[in-house]
Design an enzyme around this catalytic site. Structure first.
Site, short mmCIF file in Angstrom:
data_model
loop_
_atom_site.label_atom_id
_atom_site.label_comp_id
_atom_site.label_asym_id
_atom_site.label_seq_id
_atom_site.Cartn_x
_atom_site.Cartn_y
_atom_site.Cartn_z
N VAL A 13 1.83 5.24 1.78
CA VAL A 13 2.03 5.91 3.07
C VAL A 13 1.79 7.40 2.88
O VAL A 13 2.32 8.01 1.94
CB VAL A 13 3.45 5.66 3.62
CG1 VAL A 13 3.61 6.35 4.97
CG2 VAL A 13 3.71 4.16 3.76
N LYS A 56 -0.26 4.40 6.95
CA LYS A 56 -0.02 3.33 5.97
C LYS A 56 -1.39 2.81 5.52
O LYS A 56 -2.13 2.23 6.31
CB LYS A 56 0.81 2.22 6.60
CG LYS A 56 1.18 1.09 5.65
CD LYS A 56 2.07 0.08 6.38
CE LYS A 56 2.45 -1.09 5.50
NZ LYS A 56 3.29 -2.08 6.24
N ASP A 73 12.26 -8.69 7.79
CA ASP A 73 12.35 -7.81 6.62
C ASP A 73 13.20 -6.59 6.92
O ASP A 73 12.84 -5.46 6.58
CB ASP A 73 10.95 -7.39 6.16
CG ASP A 73 10.94 -6.87 4.73
OD1 ASP A 73 11.88 -7.20 3.97
OD2 ASP A 73 10.00 -6.14 4.36
N GLY A 103 0.80 -1.20 0.00
CA GLY A 103 0.00 0.00 0.00
C GLY A 103 0.84 1.26 0.00
O GLY A 103 2.05 1.22 -0.23
#
EC number: 2.7.11.-
Length: 659
Positions: A353, A367, A464, A351
């Site tokens: 921000v 977000k 991540d 998505g």
């Protein structure tokens, strides 16, 4: 016959009005013993922020919510609760008005609570310290009806004692499971011969034990008996429990009480209410209001509509934690100018921000999950669950979320200097990162990961870690972001496996890509890549020529190690304020982190010691995982030394772009 019918209708209407007439009792209790704050300070802003979102959180969490916002010493803890069975809109209105009353009455007290009741009973409490599960007996809020009983006190006391004792025993011996508003709740009614009905209500917050609830309610009854015996009703309230009784039905209890067969009481106006101050607390109180009488048909329609709407909503809602704060969608739309393009900060794998500003002046980063991303819902829920439990200066702070219709939004603190890769890989901006700043960034990331792995309430694997997920605040301090891929480990758990590999190529460890196996050592590998990128100013995903061969960054650094020429890795934009020994030590630690065997990699605790104590001797590193080397005529995307076969979900593989 017609006259009798009219009389029956009139009698029913009079009984209906009598039964639903109610008194509204309110007492804001501002605790003067636990400290104060300066108006408009960070604590005050956090207080206003969490109270402004309390109503939506309570209605979304079965009538009970407890959570916090901010970081100590400005952290605010808050809870809200409505009586079980309260209609959603009525509960929301009660929480909002109660919160506003606290803000107006407790101007600088850091701890306050308020049990309020008009159309329903509700509680709002905030404090500057954690209180979940702790029984707090002070301060006491006390209000009594000034009207005298005017009946046989002995007979009355027997019925009153039997009623209160049976209610307490029933609450604490057969409480419902879970943390919701019905866990410790009871209302009942008793008939005193030659007198009126006694209506009573008791409730405890669901976070305390049944023993603590018993203690709190019994003390409320004792305190009322000591101060107000002989009067026609009263309220005793503490932060964790509430007791009220009257000689007429009242809000918060009337829907649950089954009236015994008895002559209807005479219609009299409730007597005035008196306030009592105890334990250095300030209590404002006493307002009387009548509940609007509505027809039975309207009630049935409203209840039916509520049930249907609630069932539909339950199918859409996800099981989200009570620690996080839920924002109203309109609040976020207003803060971001309806998600305008000029407010967009960047775009990620799931998505976009946006920058926004709340009504109280707080800057936020929102977000917005892509509506077309089916997998994104899992990551959204995961991020709320994980980040809501974390508080650390080197982790981006989650302020809350919004989940309405198709919109799934995460609301974070706004971090002004974007992400690390915005500076590190830009040929003009990276000269702003001198050695001192890069060293501090590495140290901050180290402390953040160490908190995730060891020092937080949970053991969390990020999965991540990369330059674009390291945000920089106004002072260039790093904050780890994006916990959509994170996983919570058990206390004794060290390794987990997954059939769905997620993350960013170049940062993922060999065992994770090849076998789906991840652990704390997976994060260590990613951290090692980050160290090498920060020192060199080079991307691991790029390719570098050396000795006529094409190398990725990790392989390139390993060749420099073998040739004893690590100084060549140093970013030429770094100024001269450093020692070559210190820089080489940091590169050495980076190589230790990217070793192929997870068992050979140090833990984050050991890494922190290595970085902060130069007297610790470093072991000799072994060759890294993904040892990558291609001839000049080869395809850089293929390895001559190793090949890996794995199933990777392409939607979860992200590019390294600024956010």
């Amino acid at each position: 016959m017609a006259t009798k019918s009219c009389e029956l209708v009139l009698c029913f209407f009079v009984f209906f009005v009598i039964s639903f007439s109610a008194i509204s009792v309110s007492a804001q209790t501002c605790d003067n013993t636990t400290g104060t704050f300066i108006p408009n300070s960070p604590y005050d802003k956090n207080r206003r922020l969490i109270l402004s979102t309390l109503a939506s959180n309570v209605t979304a969490q079965e009538g009970y919510f407890i959570g916090s916002i901010g970081i100590a010493p400005d952290q605010v803890f808050a809870t809200g609760m409505c009586a079980p069975g309260s209609e959603r809109d009525v509960c929301s209105l009660c929480i909002r008005s109660t919160s506003e009353s606290l803000l107006q009455s407790c101007l600088d007290q850091a701890d306050a609570f308020f049990w309020s009741g008009e159309e329903t009973l509700c509680l709002v409490r905030y404090a500057n310290r954690p209180f979940s599960g702790l029984l707090v007996m002070d301060p006491l809020g006390a209000i009594f009806n000034t009207g005298e009983l005017n009946t046989n006190q002995t007979v009355f006391d027997i019925e009153w004692n039997n009623l209160t004792s049976s209610m307490i025993a029933g609450i604490t011996s057969s409480s419902s499971g879970g943390n919701n508003s019905s866990k410790y709740y009871s209302d009942d009614i008793a008939l005193v011969p030659d007198f009126k009905n006694i209506s009573a209500l008791m409730q405890c917050t669901p976070d305390v034990s049944s023993e603590d609830c018993n203690t709190c309610l019994r003390q409320n009854v004792v305190d009322y008996d000591n101060c107000c015996r002989g009067h026609q009703g009263g309220v005793m309230s503490r932060p964790n429990c509430f007791f009220r009784w009257e000689v007429y039905p009242f809000s918060g209890a009337i829907d649950q009480i089954n009236l015994p067969k008895s002559p209807p009481p005479s219609v009299t106006s409730p007597s005035p209410i008196a306030n009592i101050t105890k334990n250095d607390s300030r209590i404002s109180g006493g307002k009387i209001a009548a509940i609007v009488v509505v027809t039975v048909v309207t009630i049935i329609l409203v209840v039916l509509g509520f049930v249907i709407s609630n069932r539909r909503k339950q199918k859409q809602e996800m099981d989200l934690p009570t620690e996080s704060v839920q924002f109203d969608l309109k609040t976020i739309e207003s803060a971001t100018s309806n998600f305008s393009e000029r407010n967009k900060l960047g775009k990620g794998g799931f998505g976009e921000v946006y920058k926004g500003m709340l009504m109280n002046g707080t800057e936020i980063a929102v977000k917005r999950l892509s509506k077309t991303s089916g997998q994104g819902e899992v990551e959204f829920k995961n991020e709320v669950v994980v980040v809501a439990k974390l508080q650390h200066i080197n982790l981006v702070r989650l302020l809350g979320f919004s989940l309405q219709g198709e919109e799934k939004l995460l609301v974070y603190e706004f971090v002004s200097n974007k992400s690390l890769d915005y500076f590190l890989f830009d040929p003009t901006k990276r000269n702003q990162l001198d050695w001192t700043m890069r060293r501090n960034i590495i140290g901050g990331i180290t402390r953040g990961i160490l908190y995730l792995h060891q020092d937080s309430r949970l053991k969390i694997i990020h999965r991540d870690l990369k330059a674009s997920n390291i945000l920089l605040d106004a002072d260039m301090n790093p904050k780890i972001a994006d916990f959509g891929m994170a996983r919570i480990f058990g206390v004794d758990q060290t390794v987990a496996n997954t059939g769905r590999v997620v993350g960013t190529f170049g940062y993922m460890s060999p065992e994770y890509v090849t076998h789906g196996q991840f652990s704390m050592k997976s994060d260590v590998y990613s951290f090692g890549v980050l160290i090498l990128e920060i020192i060199s100013g080079k991307k691991n995903s790029s390719f570098y020529q050396m000795d006529g061969l094409v190398n990725n960054l990790v392989t390139y650094v390993w060749k420099l190690w073998e040739n004893k020429s690590l100084h060549e890795l140093l970013d030429p934009f770094i100024n001269q304020d450093f020692t070559s020994e210190e820089v080489i030590r940091y590169i050495h630690i980076g190589l230790l982190c990217v070793q192929e065997n997870p068992a050979d990699r140090p833990t984050m605790s050991t890494i922190h010691q290595m970085l902060t104590n130069s007297s610790i001797t470093l072991p000799v590193p072994l060759p890294p995982g993904f040892f990558f080397r291609n001839g000049p005529g080869s395809n850089p995307g293929q390895s001559n030394s190793k090949s890996f076969a794995c199933s990777v979900d392409e939607a979860t593989i992200t590019d390294v772009n600024p956010r």
